[in-house]
Design an enzyme around this catalytic site. Structure first.
Site, PDB file in Angstrom:
ATOM      1  CG  HIS A   8      -1.681   1.226   1.464  1.00  0.00           C
ATOM      2  ND1 HIS A   8      -3.012   1.378   1.116  1.00  0.00           N
ATOM      3  CD2 HIS A   8      -1.310   2.404   2.032  1.00  0.00           C
ATOM      4  CE1 HIS A   8      -3.410   2.589   1.456  1.00  0.00           C
ATOM      5  NE2 HIS A   8      -2.397   3.240   2.018  1.00  0.00           N
ATOM      6  CD  GLU A   9       1.922   3.426   3.719  1.00  0.00           C
ATOM      7  OE1 GLU A   9       2.120   4.497   3.123  1.00  0.00           O
ATOM      8  OE2 GLU A   9       0.949   3.249   4.468  1.00  0.00           O
ATOM      9  CG  HIS A  15       0.220   6.135  -0.620  1.00  0.00           C
ATOM     10  ND1 HIS A  15      -0.847   6.796  -1.193  1.00  0.00           N
ATOM     11  CD2 HIS A  15      -0.264   5.571   0.523  1.00  0.00           C
ATOM     12  CE1 HIS A  15      -1.920   6.645  -0.430  1.00  0.00           C
ATOM     13  NE2 HIS A  15      -1.594   5.910   0.613  1.00  0.00           N
ATOM     14  CD  GLU A  26      -4.819   6.407   2.406  1.00  0.00           C
ATOM     15  OE1 GLU A  26      -4.519   5.226   2.702  1.00  0.00           O
ATOM     16  OE2 GLU A  26      -3.959   7.301   2.285  1.00  0.00           O
TER      17      GLU A  26
END
Length: 294
Positions: free
Chosen positions: A132-133, A136, A206
């Site tokens: 997930h990071e 980003h 998100e």
């Protein structure tokens, strides 16, 4: 390019708000000049130093391969899948379970995880969080979020200084030419406006980062379990830091009740989980995915 344009637009909006606050507080041309100077300095710092500011806000410490070999190997494996350069690895000395990424581009990026998240998440769930990071970072969300946090924090701090000056006025007439209504707007509306601008850029990102993590790991259910676990843990053990940096985290660090989700920097966790489970039906099954199942 799209996210870079959004970042420039965000800088403009927050800088304009900072200049307006200076005008309201100080008054006249002097207020405008000081506001422009503050905006220029803050923009430069947020663009080139926002990653360091964010890491310092959470007291994140860099770690080497020898200090955290399993974590390093996991990040490297996910970076290879995502075709990303290896970011800096940091650990936050906190029992709270959370994670974030920062940096102005993939070549100057960092991923930070707390001691707490390393303790409570199994391997497959931690992979989902890190993926997930990394998404980003790949989407260049980290620059926009760090810029918003840096300037939003500056605006909130300026409003706090103004409120203190009203409670403890100096003997000199330091507020001559200031607009009383502007002072009130600064105290009550500036932090709210900075927060609203941050929320406008973080909620959809998100969802995009969750989807990107699912594509990297091929295991959206693991991230869904991780989000559920992190949400439950955050209620019991919040992560303390400047609230302006809240949008960087994978889940809200504080479970606030005031005005419900209006001031939440993330979409509701339950909604994120539902989206991940829907995505699971769309992704093809693979042996690696099945091996994570429980």
């Amino acid at each position: 390019m799209k996210n870079q344009l959004r970042t420039v637009a965000l800088l403009g909006l927050l800088s304009g708000l900072l200049i307006a606050i200076s005008y309201w507080v100080i008054g006249g041309l002097g207020g405008v000049v000081i506001g422009i100077a503050l905006a220029a300095v803050t923009n430069l710092m947020s663009w080139y130093q926002s990653d360091k500011i964010a890491l310092a806000a959470y007291r994140a410490q860099p770690v080497s391969f020898n200090q955290a070999p399993e974590l390093y190997q996991m990040v490297q494996r996910l970076c290879d899948r995502a075709n990303l350069p290896m970011p800096g690895i940091y650990i936050v000395p906190s029992p709270a379970a959370n994670a974030f990424a920062t940096g102005r581009d993939p070549e100057h990026a960092a991923v930070a995880v707390t001691e707490g998240i390393l303790q409570i998440l199994p391997k497959d769930e931690l992979e989902g969080v890190i993926a997930h990071e990394l998404t980003h970072i790949a989407n260049r969300d980290t620059l926009t979020q760090a810029v918003a946090a840096t300037i939003g924090g500056a605006i909130s701090m300026l409003a706090q200084i103004v409120s203190y000056s009203l409670w403890f006025p100096s003997s000199r007439d330091g507020n001559r030419g200031a607009n009383p209504l502007g002072l009130l707007l600064t105290i009550f509306l500036a932090p709210m406006a900075a927060t609203v601008i941050q929320l406008a850029i973080s909620r959809t990102r998100e969802f995009e980062a969750d989807a990107g993590a699912a594509r990297i790991t091929r295991n959206p259910r693991a991230l869904a379990r991780a989000l559920q676990r992190l949400e439950s843990t955050a209620r019991q053990l919040p992560m303390n830091a400047n609230p302006a940096f809240e949008p960087l985290l994978i889940v809200n660090s504080i479970s606030g009740q005031f005005l419900g989700n209006l001031f939440s920097s993330h979409p509701p966790t339950e909604t994120r989980i539902q989206q991940l489970l829907k995505l699971e039906q769309e992704l093809p099954q693979s042996p690696s995915e099945l091996s994570f199942g429980r």
